[in-house]
Every structure is written in C-alpha cells, then in structure tokens.
Motif scaffolding. Structure first.
Motif, PDB file in Angstrom:
ATOM      1  N   LEU A   6       0.622  -1.354   0.003  1.00 37.65           N
ATOM      2  CA  LEU A   6      -0.006  -0.294  -0.025  1.00 37.65           C
ATOM      3  C   LEU A   6       0.614   1.232  -0.098  1.00 37.65           C
ATOM      4  N   PRO A   7       1.930   1.157   0.873  1.00 39.36           N
ATOM      5  CA  PRO A   7       2.856   2.654   0.875  1.00 39.36           C
ATOM      6  C   PRO A   7       3.314   2.834  -0.748  1.00 39.36           C
ATOM      7  N   ASP A   8       3.394   1.918  -1.467  1.00 39.47           N
ATOM      8  CA  ASP A   8       3.756   2.322  -2.904  1.00 39.47           C
ATOM      9  C   ASP A   8       2.867   3.035  -3.686  1.00 39.47           C
ATOM     10  N   LEU A   9       1.902   3.060  -3.394  1.00 37.61           N
ATOM     11  CA  LEU A   9       0.717   3.630  -4.243  1.00 37.61           C
ATOM     12  C   LEU A   9       0.834   5.094  -4.103  1.00 37.61           C
ATOM     13  N   ALA A  10       0.863   5.791  -5.091  1.00 38.88           N
ATOM     14  CA  ALA A  10       0.697   7.365  -5.190  1.00 38.88           C
ATOM     15  C   ALA A  10      -0.785   8.066  -4.682  1.00 38.88           C
ATOM     16  N   ASN A  11      -1.790   7.191  -5.314  1.00 33.09           N
ATOM     17  CA  ASN A  11      -3.254   7.496  -5.373  1.00 33.09           C
ATOM     18  C   ASN A  11      -3.920   6.458  -5.721  1.00 33.09           C
ATOM     19  N   VAL A  12      -5.359   6.427  -5.106  1.00 34.20           N
ATOM     20  CA  VAL A  12      -6.211   5.420  -5.547  1.00 34.20           C
ATOM     21  C   VAL A  12      -7.397   6.306  -5.942  1.00 34.20           C
ATOM     22  N   VAL A  13      -8.241   6.122  -6.968  1.00 38.22           N
ATOM     23  CA  VAL A  13      -9.293   6.548  -7.524  1.00 38.22           C
ATOM     24  C   VAL A  13     -10.509   5.513  -7.377  1.00 38.22           C
ATOM     25  N   ILE A  14     -11.605   5.753  -6.764  1.00 34.66           N
ATOM     26  CA  ILE A  14     -12.726   5.033  -6.717  1.00 34.66           C
ATOM     27  C   ILE A  14     -13.900   5.701  -7.595  1.00 34.66           C
ATOM     28  N   GLY A  15     -14.583   4.884  -8.567  1.00 39.14           N
ATOM     29  CA  GLY A  15     -15.634   4.905  -9.167  1.00 39.14           C
ATOM     30  C   GLY A  15     -16.793   4.473  -8.490  1.00 39.14           C
ATOM     31  N   ALA A  16     -18.123   5.163  -8.363  1.00 34.10           N
ATOM     32  CA  ALA A  16     -19.190   4.584  -7.465  1.00 34.10           C
ATOM     33  C   ALA A  16     -20.319   5.270  -8.015  1.00 34.10           C
ATOM     34  N   GLN A  17     -21.441   4.127  -7.987  1.00 35.62           N
ATOM     35  CA  GLN A  17     -22.880   4.743  -8.567  1.00 35.62           C
ATOM     36  C   GLN A  17     -23.305   5.631  -7.335  1.00 35.62           C
ATOM     37  N   GLY A  18     -23.468   6.975  -7.932  1.00 42.96           N
ATOM     38  CA  GLY A  18     -24.076   7.955  -6.738  1.00 42.96           C
ATOM     39  C   GLY A  18     -23.398   9.236  -6.848  1.00 42.96           C
ATOM     40  N   ALA A  19     -23.805  10.284  -6.360  1.00 40.34           N
ATOM     41  CA  ALA A  19     -23.397  11.661  -6.415  1.00 40.34           C
ATOM     42  C   ALA A  19     -22.509  11.878  -5.339  1.00 40.34           C
ATOM     43  N   THR A  43      -3.225  12.471 -12.057  1.00 34.04           N
ATOM     44  CA  THR A  43      -2.600  12.916 -10.698  1.00 34.04           C
ATOM     45  C   THR A  43      -1.380  12.557 -10.420  1.00 34.04           C
ATOM     46  N   ALA A  44      -0.757  11.395 -10.721  1.00 33.39           N
ATOM     47  CA  ALA A  44       0.582  11.069 -10.388  1.00 33.39           C
ATOM     48  C   ALA A  44       1.319  11.538 -11.453  1.00 33.39           C
TER      49      ALA A  44
END
Length: 418
Positions: free
Chosen positions: A131-144, A375-376
């Motif tokens: 996990l510390p190797d990740l620069a960022n995470v983007v989640i797509g979700a059904q909702g506002a 972003t990265a």
C-alpha cells in the motif's frame, strides 16, 4: 524555463505514444536532432526516461527506443459496485500490473474501510507492491459525491458507504491518497481520453441503464459543480411526451427524468406498446429486431423521453456532441441515437449531433485509472493533464469549497443513480 517546457513536452509524448526512437520524438516535439539527443540524455540522467530495446526492420542499424520509467509511481483504480470491487494496479506509464475482482460488503454497519483495505492490499500484493507504494487511489461509484463534505448521496444500493467522509476516512486509515468520483463522470474521462470525444473540447454524456446519470465536459474538464452535482440529470423534472398510457400518474411539476428512462420505466413503456421484455435494454433490442409499427412507435416514444432530458444540457452547455452510454444506449445503437437527435432538434436551437459512446469493457474502472494516472503524472513530471477531475481534497480551492454553503441536496431516492 524553455528546457523545462521541452522536457515536459517530451514526457507527454512518450506517455501518450509509448516507446519512441529519438527521430520519432524529434518530429513529435519539433526539436533539432542535437537538442533532442541532449534532452534524452538529460532525462535519462534524471531517471525520468530509460532505454526500451530497439526497433528493428528495414536496412541499416536498429534504432534505440526510449520510454518513461514506469516505476517512478504506482496507482490504483476501483469500480465500486453493490457487491464487489474491480481493482487495477498500474505504474505511472500506464502499464497494468495486476487486476482483481473482490467481494465487498455494502450493507449498513459493515466494516467498509477494513474490507476495502484488505482487497486493495491483495491487489497491490499481486502487483508485487504494498500500500505505501501507491501514489493515489481513485474509486468510481454509482452515486453523487459532494466534494465539500466527502459524502456520497443518491446511493441507497451501497448504504454502508453513506454518512461519512469517504476519501478522508480511507486516506487516513490506508495511508494513501484516496479520491472518489461518480461513475458516469469517469466514463466521460475515458471517452475523452481514448474514445469518440478524444478530439473534442465540449461534450455531454447521458447514461441509460438500470439507473440514469449524466456528465458534462467543458474545455476538456468535467463540470462538477459546487456540490458535485454537475450533469446529474436524474433528478430533473420533465414532462412525459409519450403517446400511450403507461399506467403511471405524473405530478403536475413533471416526472423525474430518471423515473422515465431507467430500465424499469423503459420496460413498462415497451409493454404499453405490446412489447414484453425484462429490462430496458432487452426491450430496445427486441424492438429493433421486430421492426414492427408498434416497435417503431415505442422507440420513438423513448427517444422523445430521452431528448426531453438531454435538451436541458444542450440548451445550457451547447456541446459539440452528446454521447449516450449504458446498456440501453448500446442496445439502441446509432439508429436510436439518430432518433434522439431528431427529437432533440425539435426542442433546442443547437443542432448538436448525438452518438453512442465507443469505449468498451469496464469504462468506469478505465476512467478511474486515467484520473489516477493524471494526478500521479502531474506530481512526478509536472505534466498537467486536462482530464483532472477537480480539487485533490475537499476545500482545495474549487468553486463551492466554502463548507458553510447550505446543503441543498435532494432526499435520496430508492432508485440508484448510475
């Protein structure tokens, strides 16, 4: 300054085109042969680019290939659904390192953060990372998603994800920057990156499936709005222009657009025309196969309904193109898109073309990956991508970042917003 501009231009080309020879890069960025050679030497010394084998073929010596060093950063993208999450891990050059589909709880009271963290950890392990190797995470979700509060709304299908600051909580608990975005917005990101909208500045997207959603892109940036509701046409009130009685009573103020074009409503409309199908997309596919007078009337009524919602987006934004996406749109194809365009042009002045989105596969996850990479790449290379979704954290200077603004969000509906 000029050197930095040339370096960024070279990085952008290599990220977009993949490995290139010095001669190919020279043509792409418009520098001389010596200047390009010096640029590559400088970027290699800085660790930004590296050799990537040679290009064979033809007579004479084989040409050295150059590429961006992908190991400078890693990102994760997730398509969150009511029952599972589709994860992908990639390096900053866009090379996919691992994929994982894992069950995730969504019921109220579930350990959302813990279970999500376990799944993300497993995906990164499959990529040979932590996990510390990740620069960022983007989640797509059904909702506002409201960037002022970090809360999801209009998402009763995933109640466990409601009522808390999702990105802030996940970021703090997992130790990696996490952002969350509406799924249709991410489909729009993917479409303007590799799809039919790749060469456009302005376009609108309408999602027709089990639920309904929308996205608007202006100047190659998503119009998110002050509360994250930009393009969310599901709640908009519109008249129902159909020619048959569907057995529903419509309020004087008009019907919610999502109640007219979501899958159950499309199936009911088809039944009123004598076409029986389990879903909206099955109904549209059946009508196209039959080609009868009743089928034609059903498709025309549905096109009128869709055009009634699209008209508001077109009248305000005047986009270059409207793209229909989702299962119902794919079932209708370009023939149905042409029907929508015909009815749309009866309602608004702009003669905006209407088409079907071209991106196949999991476009939500693909759009989330494009956002994470953007972003990265800005952080690592200083490359500013026009597809960035907005502020990195709530209150990051976006319009509407003033948390004191009143919450005008509508009461969540029992029907999910796609």
């Amino acid at each position: 300054m000029l050197r930095e501009i040339n370096d960024r231009a070279a990085i952008e080309v290599l990220l977009r085109e993949g490995p290139l020879t010095r001669a190919e890069l020279e043509v792409a960025i418009g520098l001389s042969k010596p200047a390009t050679a010096q640029l590559l030497t400088r970027l290699e010394a800085e660790g930004a680019v590296g050799k990537a084998g040679v290009r064979g073929g033809g007579r004479g010596p084989r040409a050295q290939l150059w590429q961006v060093v992908g190991s400078l950063a890693y990102v994760a993208a997730v398509d969150l659904t009511p029952k599972a999450g589709d994860f992908v891990i990639a390096d900053v050059a866009g090379q996919v390192l691992a994929e994982l589909r894992a069950p995730l709880p969504a019921h109220e009271g579930a350990d959302i953060v813990g279970e999500f963290g376990k799944a993300l950890s497993e995906a990164t392990r499959l990529a040979g990372l932590t996990l510390p190797d990740l620069a960022n995470v983007v989640i797509g979700a059904q909702g506002a998603f409201d960037p002022r509060t970090g809360f999801l709304s209009s998402a009763p299908h995933i109640p466990g994800w409601l009522g808390f600051d999702v990105p802030a909580t996940l970021s703090e608990q997992l130790g990696v920057e996490v952002t969350i975005e509406n799924d249709v917005n991410l489909v729009a990101v993917e479409e303007m990156t590799v799809g039919r909208a790749a060469g456009l500045d302005d376009f609108a997207m309408v999602w027709l499936s089990e639920g309904v959603g929308g996205a608007v892109v202006i100047g190659r940036r998503l119009l998110r709005g002050a509360t994250g509701g930009g393009g969310e046409i599901d709640w908009m009130r519109v008249p129902d222009p159909v020619s048959v009685d569907t057995g529903e009573r419509h309020p004087r103020a008009g019907s919610r657009f999502g109640d007219l074009v979501a899958s159950p409503a499309v199936a009911r409309l088809a039944a009123a025309h004598g076409l029986i199908a389990e879903s909206g997309w099955d109904a549209v596919a059946l009508a196209r196969r039959e080609g009868s007078e009743a089928a034609d009337a059903f498709l025309d009524d549905l096109a009128r309904r869709v055009a009634g919602g699209v008209a508001s987006l077109v009248a305000v934004a005047d986009p270059q193109l409207v793209l229909l996406c989702g299962e119902t749109s794919r079932a209708g194809g370009e023939d149905f898109a042409a029907r929508v365009a015909l009815r749309l042009h009866e309602l608004v002045l702009p003669r905006t073309p209407v088409g079907v989105a071209s991106v196949a596969g999991n476009a939500v996850r693909a759009g989330a990956l494009q956002s994470a990479l953007a972003t990265a790449r800005e952080d690592v290379f200083g490359v500013s991508a026009p597809i960035l979704l907005g502020p990195r954290r709530p209150g990051g200077g976006a319009p509407g970042a003033a948390v004191a603004l009143p919450d005008t969000s509508p009461t969540p509906s029992p029907a999910p917003t796609d």
